[in-house]
Design an enzyme around this catalytic site. Structure first.
Site, PDB file in Angstrom:
ATOM      1  N   ARG A 249       1.210   6.012   3.849  1.00 49.93           N
ATOM      2  CA  ARG A 249       2.037   5.342   2.854  1.00 49.93           C
ATOM      3  C   ARG A 249       2.364   6.367   1.783  1.00 49.93           C
ATOM      4  O   ARG A 249       1.565   7.561   1.885  1.00 49.93           O
ATOM      5  CB  ARG A 249       1.464   4.184   2.303  1.00 49.93           C
ATOM      6  CG  ARG A 249       1.323   2.815   3.306  1.00 49.93           C
ATOM      7  CD  ARG A 249       2.749   2.327   3.616  1.00 49.93           C
ATOM      8  NE  ARG A 249       3.590   2.000   2.138  1.00 49.93           N
ATOM      9  CZ  ARG A 249       3.363   1.130   1.462  1.00 49.93           C
ATOM     10  NH1 ARG A 249       2.264   0.396   1.391  1.00 49.93           N
ATOM     11  NH2 ARG A 249       3.914   1.209   0.419  1.00 49.93           N
TER      12      ARG A 249
ATOM     13  N   CYS B 222       9.738  -5.441   8.910  1.00 58.43           N
ATOM     14  CA  CYS B 222       9.356  -4.431   8.891  1.00 58.43           C
ATOM     15  C   CYS B 222       7.834  -4.470   9.931  1.00 58.43           C
ATOM     16  O   CYS B 222       7.374  -3.378  10.170  1.00 58.43           O
ATOM     17  CB  CYS B 222       8.602  -3.795   7.678  1.00 58.43           C
ATOM     18  SG  CYS B 222       7.418  -4.902   6.812  1.00 58.43           S
TER      19      CYS B 222
ATOM     20  N   ARG C 148       8.249   0.568  14.593  1.00 57.34           N
ATOM     21  CA  ARG C 148       9.205   1.207  15.470  1.00 57.34           C
ATOM     22  C   ARG C 148       8.842   2.602  16.083  1.00 57.34           C
ATOM     23  O   ARG C 148       8.995   2.936  17.324  1.00 57.34           O
ATOM     24  CB  ARG C 148      10.496   1.330  14.812  1.00 57.34           C
ATOM     25  CG  ARG C 148      11.563   2.153  15.494  1.00 57.34           C
ATOM     26  CD  ARG C 148      12.788   2.542  14.600  1.00 57.34           C
ATOM     27  NE  ARG C 148      12.517   3.381  13.371  1.00 57.34           N
ATOM     28  CZ  ARG C 148      12.415   4.715  13.323  1.00 57.34           C
ATOM     29  NH1 ARG C 148      12.785   5.147  14.614  1.00 57.34           N
ATOM     30  NH2 ARG C 148      12.266   5.360  12.256  1.00 57.34           N
ATOM     31  N   ARG C 149       8.451   3.421  14.977  1.00 57.82           N
ATOM     32  CA  ARG C 149       7.939   4.773  15.522  1.00 57.82           C
ATOM     33  C   ARG C 149       6.587   4.607  16.508  1.00 57.82           C
ATOM     34  O   ARG C 149       6.373   5.503  17.376  1.00 57.82           O
ATOM     35  CB  ARG C 149       7.942   5.698  14.397  1.00 57.82           C
ATOM     36  CG  ARG C 149       8.904   6.285  13.625  1.00 57.82           C
ATOM     37  CD  ARG C 149       8.748   6.826  12.469  1.00 57.82           C
ATOM     38  NE  ARG C 149       9.869   7.393  11.817  1.00 57.82           N
ATOM     39  CZ  ARG C 149      10.255   7.513  10.372  1.00 57.82           C
ATOM     40  NH1 ARG C 149       9.273   7.107   9.493  1.00 57.82           N
ATOM     41  NH2 ARG C 149      11.273   7.821   9.904  1.00 57.82           N
TER      42      ARG C 149
ATOM     43  N   ARG D 235       2.562  12.413   1.674  1.00 59.23           N
ATOM     44  CA  ARG D 235       2.148  12.402   3.078  1.00 59.23           C
ATOM     45  C   ARG D 235       1.938  13.626   3.461  1.00 59.23           C
ATOM     46  O   ARG D 235       0.958  13.900   4.342  1.00 59.23           O
ATOM     47  CB  ARG D 235       3.466  11.634   3.895  1.00 59.23           C
ATOM     48  CG  ARG D 235       3.614  10.209   3.259  1.00 59.23           C
ATOM     49  CD  ARG D 235       4.872   9.557   4.548  1.00 59.23           C
ATOM     50  NE  ARG D 235       5.186   7.993   3.942  1.00 59.23           N
ATOM     51  CZ  ARG D 235       5.877   7.437   4.475  1.00 59.23           C
ATOM     52  NH1 ARG D 235       6.112   7.635   5.931  1.00 59.23           N
ATOM     53  NH2 ARG D 235       6.438   6.277   3.939  1.00 59.23           N
TER      54      ARG D 235
ATOM     55  N   LYS E 241      18.177   1.843   5.245  1.00 63.25           N
ATOM     56  CA  LYS E 241      17.011   1.555   6.119  1.00 63.25           C
ATOM     57  C   LYS E 241      15.781   0.920   5.420  1.00 63.25           C
ATOM     58  O   LYS E 241      15.089   0.004   5.937  1.00 63.25           O
ATOM     59  CB  LYS E 241      16.552   2.631   6.853  1.00 63.25           C
ATOM     60  CG  LYS E 241      15.625   3.596   6.074  1.00 63.25           C
ATOM     61  CD  LYS E 241      14.961   4.710   7.069  1.00 63.25           C
ATOM     62  CE  LYS E 241      14.158   5.892   6.194  1.00 63.25           C
ATOM     63  NZ  LYS E 241      12.915   5.295   5.875  1.00 63.25           N
ATOM     64  N   ASP E 242      15.821   1.114   4.026  1.00 63.76           N
ATOM     65  CA  ASP E 242      14.762   0.628   3.169  1.00 63.76           C
ATOM     66  C   ASP E 242      15.170  -0.795   2.659  1.00 63.76           C
ATOM     67  O   ASP E 242      14.469  -1.708   2.079  1.00 63.76           O
ATOM     68  CB  ASP E 242      14.331   1.385   1.974  1.00 63.76           C
ATOM     69  CG  ASP E 242      13.602   2.435   2.437  1.00 63.76           C
ATOM     70  OD1 ASP E 242      13.193   2.593   3.592  1.00 63.76           O
ATOM     71  OD2 ASP E 242      13.656   3.554   1.615  1.00 63.76           O
TER      72      ASP E 242
END
Length: 294
Positions: free
Chosen positions: A147, A238, A129-130, A153, A83-84
């Protein structure tokens, strides 16, 4: 026989190292006489933490140092969270293997000791997206960018900066932090990012990488190709609230996509089913159909 030495490149975060070791362990089991070395490095994306990714260069900031190391021959392969990876791969550096997919869902993580959301504090997520989908799940709650690696986090969360974080379940599981999970979102509630839960092994074109078959999963490959084709067809980076999730049932692939038109915020979720052998084609067809309808 002379032992073969293979160098794998990884970001130096704890999660990235664990993920690289998962791939290397699969190779060690198949080739116990080979010598495998892990080479870690900081990427630009790991160093710039005070701004959202779309303002400083996108997902490519997490891979360009590893891409350079591959091209210069300082490493033989690089391991990434699929996904990255940017949707467009650099010429000569293909994805050669897709790991078996870990749980692709997203999870809600509350501060230690909390049992409910604090409406006065924001939800923490750097993903458009989230953020888009959280608006439907928790109307009225703010979503602010956060980030850093997962431990960073969580430190910010437990320090009182956020009401909760939304993270990938696969990363939480690989770090052994499942006790922090307060809620697991179904894929109907929160459609995952393309490739979420899959590890990708990247290498140089033209070199023999047949041994990577021991770390390659056919279902993950088909799912990853379909999901990435969907996002790529919509020019998704992104900054775009896009999501895609493929489910395999025998030879059938069911692809679900989320598309948001940034101009007015209108969005929709649709499905398409087809043959797993047409994974990329299916992603493109669903993207084209959704773009016409939104």
């Amino acid at each position: 026989m002379r032992r073969r030495k293979i160098r794998f490149g990884s970001r130096e975060s704890k999660l990235a190292v664990i993920q690289s070791e998962l791939v290397m362990d699969a190779i060690r089991r198949a080739h116990p006489d080979w010598e495998l070395e892990l080479v870690t490095m900081k990427t630009t994306g790991d160093l710039i933490l005070d701004r959202p990714l779309d303002r400083v260069g996108g997902k490519g900031l997490f891979v360009k140092e590893l891409d350079r190391a591959l091209l210069e021959g300082r490493i033989d392969f690089a391991v990434h969270s699929l996904k990255d990876l940017p949707m467009e791969q650099p010429e000569g550096l293909p994805i050669l293997a897709y790991s078996r997919r870990a749980d692709p869902r997203d999870v809600l993580v509350l501060p230690e000791g909390a049992d409910r959301l604090d409406p006065e504090k924001p939800l923490g997520s750097s993903s458009p997206r989230r953020a888009l989908q959280l608006g439907g799940l928790f109307p009225g709650m703010r979503v602010e960018s956060v980030r850093g690696n997962i431990q960073t986090r969580l430190s910010k969360l437990d320090g009182g900066q956020f009401s909760a974080l939304v993270l990938a379940y696969s990363g939480i599981l690989r770090l052994g932090l499942e006790n922090r999970v307060s809620r697991v979102f179904s894929t109907d509630e929160m459609l995952p990012a393309a490739g979420q839960g899959i590890l990708a092994v990247q290498g140089r074109a033209g070199e023999d990488a047949s041994f990577l078959s021991c770390a390659d999963d056919e279902n993950s490959r088909a799912a990853g190709l379909a999901e990435r084709a969907f996002v790529r067809a919509l020019d998704g980076g992104c900054s775009s609230p896009l999501a895609a999730y493929a489910e395999l049932h025998g030879q059938e692939l069911r692809l679900t996509g989320l598309y948001c038109r940034e101009a007015d915020g209108s969005h929709t979720v649709e499905h398409m089913t087809g043959s797993r052998t047409d994974a990329e084609k299916l992603g493109v067809l669903l993207a084209e159909r959704m773009r016409r309808r939104v």
